[in-house]
Design an enzyme around this catalytic site. Sequence first.
Site, short mmCIF file in Angstrom:
data_model
loop_
_atom_site.label_atom_id
_atom_site.label_comp_id
_atom_site.label_asym_id
_atom_site.label_seq_id
_atom_site.Cartn_x
_atom_site.Cartn_y
_atom_site.Cartn_z
N ASP A 41 -17.80 4.40 -7.78
CA ASP A 41 -16.69 4.85 -6.95
C ASP A 41 -16.64 6.37 -6.97
O ASP A 41 -16.27 6.98 -7.98
CB ASP A 41 -15.38 4.26 -7.48
CG ASP A 41 -14.20 4.50 -6.55
OD1 ASP A 41 -14.33 5.34 -5.64
OD2 ASP A 41 -13.16 3.84 -6.72
N HIS B 118 -16.08 2.54 -3.75
CA HIS B 118 -14.64 2.32 -3.64
C HIS B 118 -14.33 1.04 -2.86
O HIS B 118 -13.34 0.36 -3.15
CB HIS B 118 -14.01 3.52 -2.93
CG HIS B 118 -12.52 3.56 -3.02
ND1 HIS B 118 -11.83 3.71 -4.21
CD2 HIS B 118 -11.55 3.46 -2.05
CE1 HIS B 118 -10.53 3.71 -3.97
NE2 HIS B 118 -10.33 3.56 -2.68
N SER C 203 -6.52 1.12 -4.59
CA SER C 203 -6.58 2.54 -4.25
C SER C 203 -5.18 3.14 -4.36
O SER C 203 -4.57 3.09 -5.43
CB SER C 203 -7.19 2.71 -2.85
OG SER C 203 -7.52 4.05 -2.60
N TYR D 291 0.84 -1.20 0.00
CA TYR D 291 0.00 0.00 0.00
C TYR D 291 0.88 1.26 0.00
O TYR D 291 0.94 1.99 -0.96
CB TYR D 291 -0.96 -0.01 1.19
CG TYR D 291 -1.99 1.10 1.11
CD1 TYR D 291 -3.12 0.95 0.32
CD2 TYR D 291 -1.81 2.29 1.81
CE1 TYR D 291 -4.06 1.98 0.22
CE2 TYR D 291 -2.74 3.31 1.73
CZ TYR D 291 -3.86 3.16 0.94
OH TYR D 291 -4.79 4.16 0.83
#
Length: 714
Positions: free
Chosen positions: A645, A679, A562, A482
């Site tokens: 989203d 999302h 993301s 991430y």
Amino acid sequence: MTASSSLLPTAASAAPAPASEGPSRPAYPPTRVAPVTDAVHGVEITDPYRWLEDGSAPEVKEWMKAQDAFTRAELARLPERDAIASRLKQLFYIDAVSAPRHRRGRYFLSRRHATKEKSVVYWKEGKSGEERVLFDPNTWSDDGSVSLGGWEVSWDGKNVAYKIQQNNSDEATLHVMDVASGKRSDVDVIEGGKYAVASWTPSGDGFYYVWLPTDPSIPVAERPGYAEVRFHRLGQDPKQDRVVRGRTGDPRTFLGASLSKDGRFLMLTVSHGWTSADVYFRDLRRPGGPAVDKPLAVGRDAHYSVEVYKDRFYVHTDEGAPHYRVFEVDPDRPERAAWKEIVPERPDATLDSVSIVGGHLALSYLKDASSRVEVRTLDGKLVREVPLPGIGTVGGPSGLPDEDEAYFSFESYTSPHEIHATSIKTGRTELYARVEVPVDPSPFSVEQTFFPSKDGTKISMFIVRRKDMKKDGSSRALLYGYGGFQMSQTPAFTASMYPWLERGGVYAVANLRGGGEYGEAWHRDGMLLKKQNVFDDFIAAAEHLVHEGYTRPERLAILGGSNGGLLVGAALTQRPDLFGAVLCGVPLLDMVRYHLFGSGKTWISEYGSADDPEQFKALYAYSPYHHVQTGKRYPPVLLMSADSDDRVDPMHARKFAAALQSASAGGPVLLRIERNAGHGGADLIKSAVAKGADQISFALWATSAQAPANKSNK
């Protein structure tokens, strides 16, 4: 879809042509090219797929429909997809329960049921009372497109404020329900609840919340700057709600409001993205005039979170302490010089969270990305370290500041989620609930390894694998990362990974800069002009897995969503030779224009903006969309987007898919679009099963001998 036009082979089909010959041109749905050229700080940038930014345009909708249909037809033919879907149903359709919330004799909890798609919220009178349904979102729509967002119960337990979300998007409407009768108020309906969290008064007659206008004339990217803190009194028309703190006019900021349990202090925050916060407070019992905002911490480049208890503020901050510390503050002397440090910074661990439970400080630390929990007195003296079942991740402890009973959760890569009840006073702890998942963890081991990044910085990574795995490079590996927004990647039980592990795969999670595992300095070393550090860390993690014999490049898949979608997009364009498959979910990929869409301007403090010449240079240097090269052999890519989203605009996935499909001389590029989803997905177990089966089966195929070898022509 005819067999001759398919990208992916069936189990019985012949293997693709050798990499030296190059695969035949995939029969993607056609994509129009309409170049638009901009001059940005003297740099000419040509954007061939600008037209795909408008998701409401009929042509774009038709293009999306064609892409998704094409992708789903291909994924449905993957050899192991059905078997994986069947296994995921066993893993996902399970019974589970949350820790209870206590409100004046009433207890509130949520349950997952093996027979239902969505969790159900219950309440009961007393601990041993009969459970009654409070919310059952399974009954709210025929297609499951209506979801329950956050919910907050009044301190007297009589009312609950909750958010309803269409398609599980961030946009929400705030409602109020009478707990005993289950009746929803027709008056207390508040539009613009996207950022709303109800903070109730002690008497339960109303709550403070953050309101966001829904006026379509306000550009989506500008809306955060119009947010207001308001007070809603029950039974009053929300249009008459009093404005407590007005808009900032700056879409890069967030407002927040929290009322102390006794109703005396209203804490007001202005967060500047994920890098700093200003904190003000109001004494609502102030004699002799209206309450006024007093600054507690304003204009400092640091984070602050405040717990209020018995007329004292307990401030958790990284000011002058990147690993965080705690101060006690007297509201009558709020100036910085009068603050009293009660929990100093520790050099070997990051103080991740602070709460007040049972008249004590409950502290949760991260040491090498795993949890440690301590209970201390209000003046900071250590009472005990809470014993944990092992190395893993703790949620909580949670409870009320004036009640002894608290709960904390625990999980690890091989231990499913469990909840423990504990006494703050005595330390007595017992198991409250454990999720039963049909998994045998005994064949697997978990290890933590450390390795240098490109600049020599030591990076840590968790690796889950079979104990009998040979380090000869023959195993498949799936690397997750991430690296941003202070988000810490700590050990978690990820049920969707077990079909991969059970087939001999390795699962690795890298603790990259930009996260919060090692404090605020770690976060800042992976943001703005230093964002490339994150990609270097991830590439170093992949190289470590190869070097140590866990896998080899053609057997290595990477996964991120993301900000993690940006991560794997950058890794793909910078090192296409290093990976055999890329799973890229709800991503940011056009970093020159990201701030013009969705919630993009709220992330400027993290990424920077192309409006700034120096920041533009850094953004453009790594922006994945702008580094797709024609004729480059890219590995197979599965892009996963969502039709609703409203956080990361799906234009990123659309434009990147179009660019890669046109340019790549390598594996297929597929765009999967989740229907009725935001999302975070579609909030349906069956959708999670389908998505997981598509991802894992695609990664298995792409890293198998049947997939085209990915030999880069760097």
